[in-house]
Scaffold this active site. Structure first.
Site, PDB file in Angstrom:
ATOM      1  CG  ASN A   1     -46.231 -31.895   4.410  1.00 45.07           C
ATOM      2  OD1 ASN A   1     -45.718 -31.134   4.149  1.00 45.07           O
ATOM      3  ND2 ASN A   1     -47.708 -32.163   3.999  1.00 45.07           N
TER       4      ASN A   1
ATOM      5  CG  ASP B   1     -50.437 -27.353  -3.180  1.00 43.84           C
ATOM      6  OD1 ASP B   1     -50.006 -28.489  -2.764  1.00 43.84           O
ATOM      7  OD2 ASP B   1     -51.633 -27.124  -2.815  1.00 43.84           O
TER       8      ASP B   1
HETATM    9  C1  FPP Z   1     -46.718 -29.814  -1.664  1.00 47.10           C
HETATM   10  O1  FPP Z   1     -47.333 -30.499  -2.804  1.00 47.10           O
HETATM   11  C2  FPP Z   1     -45.223 -30.213  -1.367  1.00 47.10           C
HETATM   12  C3  FPP Z   1     -44.518 -30.520  -0.750  1.00 47.10           C
HETATM   13  C4  FPP Z   1     -45.363 -31.103   0.462  1.00 47.10           C
HETATM   14  C5  FPP Z   1     -43.045 -30.789  -0.355  1.00 47.10           C
HETATM   15  C6  FPP Z   1     -42.142 -29.563  -1.185  1.00 47.10           C
HETATM   16  C7  FPP Z   1     -40.910 -29.999  -1.484  1.00 47.10           C
HETATM   17  C8  FPP Z   1     -40.277 -29.849  -2.437  1.00 47.10           C
HETATM   18  C9  FPP Z   1     -40.595 -28.878  -3.471  1.00 47.10           C
HETATM   19  C10 FPP Z   1     -38.751 -30.582  -2.762  1.00 47.10           C
HETATM   20  C11 FPP Z   1     -37.840 -30.476  -1.838  1.00 47.10           C
HETATM   21  C12 FPP Z   1     -37.646 -28.894  -1.145  1.00 47.10           C
HETATM   22  C13 FPP Z   1     -36.492 -28.322  -1.206  1.00 47.10           C
HETATM   23  C14 FPP Z   1     -36.423 -27.108  -0.400  1.00 47.10           C
HETATM   24  C15 FPP Z   1     -35.450 -28.871  -1.782  1.00 47.10           C
HETATM   25  P1  FPP Z   1     -48.094 -31.782  -2.603  1.00 47.10           P
HETATM   26  O2  FPP Z   1     -47.352 -32.848  -2.426  1.00 47.10           O
HETATM   27  O3  FPP Z   1     -48.946 -31.475  -1.634  1.00 47.10           O
HETATM   28  O4  FPP Z   1     -48.608 -31.520  -4.076  1.00 47.10           O
HETATM   29  P2  FPP Z   1     -50.478 -32.007  -4.386  1.00 47.10           P
HETATM   30  O5  FPP Z   1     -51.180 -31.196  -3.793  1.00 47.10           O
HETATM   31  O6  FPP Z   1     -50.656 -31.884  -5.820  1.00 47.10           O
HETATM   32  O7  FPP Z   1     -50.516 -33.358  -3.957  1.00 47.10           O
END
Ligand code: FPP
Length: 230
Positions: free
Chosen positions: A50, A2
């Protein structure tokens, strides 16, 4: 994993840049885990929920997943890593599902470490799917309801082939589980760190493992029982 969005927004960048930097953390953490000899790691890369994010962000994440599967293919195979996936994989677009299925098949015999990507994954959804399969088996006479116990139930979950979950790390300061491995966390140690995922690198993993190593895991017993090795 996150904090990608907040990391990007704090830099005046688009959210997708945070996910891109997050993919660099994925590479570093996967390498470090393999070097440490961890048996299995699971990355919560895309939840069932998501899909409701803006279409541009979903498309960007799918592109990053594809780039990861293609770009890391040889390193995963060279390091004897078994790549697995849990979640509603059939919902993924072919641009992700095809390289995913190919790498799962090509690495299925590897034993050094299991790297599982949780994609279109939800803990509740996994439990519901397990209950559906159990109900089908009970209706067809394959399973007697009185024979269902914790171990048998676990066998219906997508994590059945993984070792028991020891440690769950959530980055970015949020102290929630957000539908991740709801059944499997029963006796897991939970570690919450304020570090945002794009900045989470191997030294942070080592710190979390230190915290884990200093926890007393009692599994319902007393400290005295553990000390006397009951
Ligand atoms: C949550 O942070 C993260 C995600 C929904 C996506 C995670 C994906 C990656 C790290 C990249 C691709 C993955 C791989 C395995 C190559 P958020 O977007 O909710 O962050 P925020 O809470 O700060 O908005």
């Amino acid at each position: 994993m996150d904090g990608n969005g907040r990391w990007a927004e704090a830099k005046g960048q688009r959210r997708l840049e945070g996910h891109r930097a997050g993919a660099d953390s994925v590479r570093d953490i996967t390498r470090a885990s393999r070097e440490l000899g961890l048996e299995a790691i699971t990355l919560y890369a895309f939840s069932s929920q998501n899909w409701a994010r803006p279409a541009e962000e979903v498309a960007g994440l799918m592109q990053l997943l594809r780039e990861f599967l293609i770009g890391e293919r040889s390193e995963i195979l060279d390091n004897q890593i078994r790549l697995e996936a849990i979640g509603d994989i059939d919902k993924l677009p072919p641009m992700v599902k095809e390289p995913l299925d190919e790498l799962r098949a090509a690495s299925s015999h590897h034993r050094a470490m299991t790297l599982t990507l949780a994609l279109s994954y939800g803990g509740r959804e996994s439990i519901v799917r397990a209950v559906q399969a159990i109900a089908r088996d009970a209706a067809s006479g394959v399973l007697r309801p009185e024979d269902l116990d914790v171990a048998r139930f676990s066998g219906y979950l997508p994590t059945a082939a993984l070792p028991p979950l020891d440690l769950l790390i959530r980055t970015s300061g949020e102290q929630r589980i957000s539908n991740f491995m709801l059944w499997e966390i029963a006796y897991a140690e939970l570690v919450f760190t304020d570090v945002l995922w794009p900045e989470f690198r191997r030294q942070h993993l080592y710190e979390c493992l230190d915290v884990y190593a200093n926890r007393e895991r009692r599994f319902g017993l007393t400290s005295a029982q553990l000390a006397s090795d009951v």
